[in-house]
Structures are given as structure tokens and as C-alpha cells.
Design a protein around this motif. Sequence first.
Motif, short mmCIF file in Angstrom:
data_model
loop_
_atom_site.label_atom_id
_atom_site.label_comp_id
_atom_site.label_asym_id
_atom_site.label_seq_id
_atom_site.Cartn_x
_atom_site.Cartn_y
_atom_site.Cartn_z
N TYR A 293 0.81 -1.21 0.00
CA TYR A 293 0.00 0.00 0.00
C TYR A 293 0.85 1.27 0.00
N ARG B 131 -0.12 3.96 -2.61
CA ARG B 131 -1.43 4.53 -2.22
C ARG B 131 -1.26 5.55 -1.10
N GLU C 87 -5.45 1.29 -4.48
CA GLU C 87 -4.07 0.80 -4.58
C GLU C 87 -3.64 0.73 -6.05
#
Length: 423
Positions: A97, A100, A189
Motif C-alpha cells: 500500500y 497509495r 491501490e
Amino acid sequence: AGFPFGGAVAFGAMSAHIPDGGDTLMVYGPHVGVDSKGNIGTVERRGKENGGSCCGSAVAASGYVADVLSGATEKAAIPDDPLHAQQAYVSDMLLPYAERLDTADNKMQELPYALYDAQQDMVGRIIEKAAAGVAGDGKIAVLGGVQINTPAGFSDYFLPLSFELYNNSGDLVEDFMSSTNRPFNKVKEIFPGALSNAELVAKVGQTLEANGYDKKTTLVATSLCCDEVNRPLEDAFSGDYDTNFNMGGLAGFPFGGAVSFGAMSAHIPDGGDCLMVYGPHVGVDSKGAVGTVERRGRAAGGSCCGSAVAASGYVAGVLKGDEPATLPGDVVDAQQYFVGKALLPYAEQLEKAEDKMIELPYALYGAQTELTKRIVETSNTDGNVAVLGGIQINTPPGFTDYFMPLSFDMHNGKGELQKQLWS
């Protein structure tokens, strides 16, 4: 950070403690603090003059994954020592992640959502492996979300993100939170910057209002693929602007062309303006695979967008030496021919892509933008034409869809570009 590091063994032990004939409720999730000033990621603590990070483990892990993403540090191995093993696992599970979090408007606000997604995957694996330990006809209710800590003297909160019921075979029996507004964070993501349908409609409305649009006199024209999974976005816009005019065909191309745009222009309310929304679509399934999605009532999913996937196969063949197709003499297959033809200039781009299914909607967006510009240039209306282009992202049933905005421009009634509404 809230990870169920007891794993399948702990779940099995817990199962042996369930009262005879009973069931279990599992509650999981990361936590985040909100202090008295509204700052996220910190909170005042009992007896301390100054607050501190909340969750400290999560904040430390976010710093680690940011450093790995930037190249400032190498990915660390998990230590073979319990002293620091859990924190190493937290950091390792947050790594997918990293991008993101790096692109988030507020990293501390996005961090618990990323941790929730990582924990949700782990919980799913635990239930799959250990559900059989629940005796008889016992059920497993699983509530997941984000725990929100507040200053001393105030109630804490919990943001529920999933609530599901499983049997002791690990099969999903019921989804208590099935809703088209439920977030599907895997999308962000893969497509950082994507907005949920509700977020998109609200942001577009604010932008248009600031530029003189009136919802009562605005007509929405959409060019989205005819696939049924794309109708929720049109429904969302129709909630604000009434029924939309549909220009779209296969893969989202505005195959209605200049003629349909002219017809639409004649339908704009007196003294009003137009909002045109266009773009290809792509599915993201429950496992995070791109280019496919589960569909209502079907045991197995399928390609999404099917027309786009077929066209990508065609252009790959032409790139390798196959003969290009010629315009079919029968209208029955004409649209798919034009999708393939429009995608041909992007054949090398797709061939070199790390993930062709992620790159495919971007290539289609480029092709559709060229055609949309030519159509808008034929405009002859009294009002303005705002043109929003991007990628529509379809998710499994029960979750909101998303839209990745890539351009939003204002044109006058003659089709001349006036300004970029979003940069």
C-alpha cells in the motif's frame, strides 16, 4: 496495529472455548487517534501533558514503507527473533500500500484504511484455514473496520467497513453490509486518485456550480460502455441532473458521433449547459485482479471490459504480423472493428506494459479522447459544454464503483476550449 497475529492457532483455541451449540463474533481492525484539535494520527493520553502517535506501530510502519518506496532503504527481512518480529510483519504487510499512501491527500487518514485492507486479507486466510474448528452448526460473524480513539472524557468510535457471516466450512453465508456505497479500497491501490461514484458526483457538482452551472438547466450526456455494470454511475449523475443522454457504445466509445451530440444539444434546457462524461471501464475483482469482475448472480466472473480485452488481443496479433482487419460489410460487427482500429496506435504501449490489463483502459482513454475532441468541435449550442474524461472502475456486487478522472475541461458552445476545470 490490530493484526490477528495469533493466527489460525489462536482462532482454533478460541473455537474450543465457544459455549456448546453457540457461535462466535470476531471484531478486528486498526486504530487511529483524533486529538482535541482534530489532528489525525495522534491523541491526548491520560496523565500525559503531550499526546503522541496513535497508532504508533502504524505510523512507524508507514515511515518504513515510504522509505522503501523512495529507495532510501532496502526491504528488510523478517527477524528470526520475537523481540521485533510483529512490527516487522506490520511493516511488511503494509508495503503493498506504499504508493497509495504516498499519493494520499492525508496520509494519516488513509493509513488505517490501508491497514484494514491488509488485515482483512489476513482474517480471510485465517477463517479459510481454521473455520472447521467451530463445532456443530456454529456460525462465525466477522466485523471489520477502523477503531477511532479520542481525547480523555470523550467516547471512542468505530467505523464499520465489513460485517459478514460465515459457516464452519469458511463459506460466506450473508453479507450484512451489502451496499452500493460500501468502499472497495483495493481500487485505490491500483488506481491512485480514483473517486467513488458519490465523491465524483459531489466534486463535479461543486466545480460546475462555481462555474455558473445550474442543476435544473444542465443536461448530462454520457459515453460509457453498454455493459450493465456501468449504469450505476449514470444513475448517480441522474440523481442530481435528471435522466442522462446516452452516446456510448462498446468499450465506452462515443459511437453516436457528431449526429448524437447534435441531437443531445437540442435537448439542453433553455438557457442551460451540458456536462459530458466519457471513458472506458475496467473491472477489479474481489482478489484485486484487474480486467475481470464478479457479476450479479454468476458463480464465475468474466472479462471487464470484454470488448476492450478482445481488442487488445487483436492489436497484439497485428503487432506480431497478423493482417489488420478491414471494415466489415455488415453493421452487426462494425463497432468492435472500430474499437480495435482505434486501439491499434497503442499496440506497442500495451506490449511493453508491466500489467496490460491496467494499461489497457489508459490506452482506450487516449483513443476515446481523440474522438471526443472531434465530436465536441462540432458543437453549436448557446451554453457551455463541460467534458469529464477518465476511467470507470467496476467492483464486485455490494461495493461502490469508482471513476479515475483524467481530464475535466470547459468548452464554449462552439466547442472552443475555455479552461481546464481540474488539472
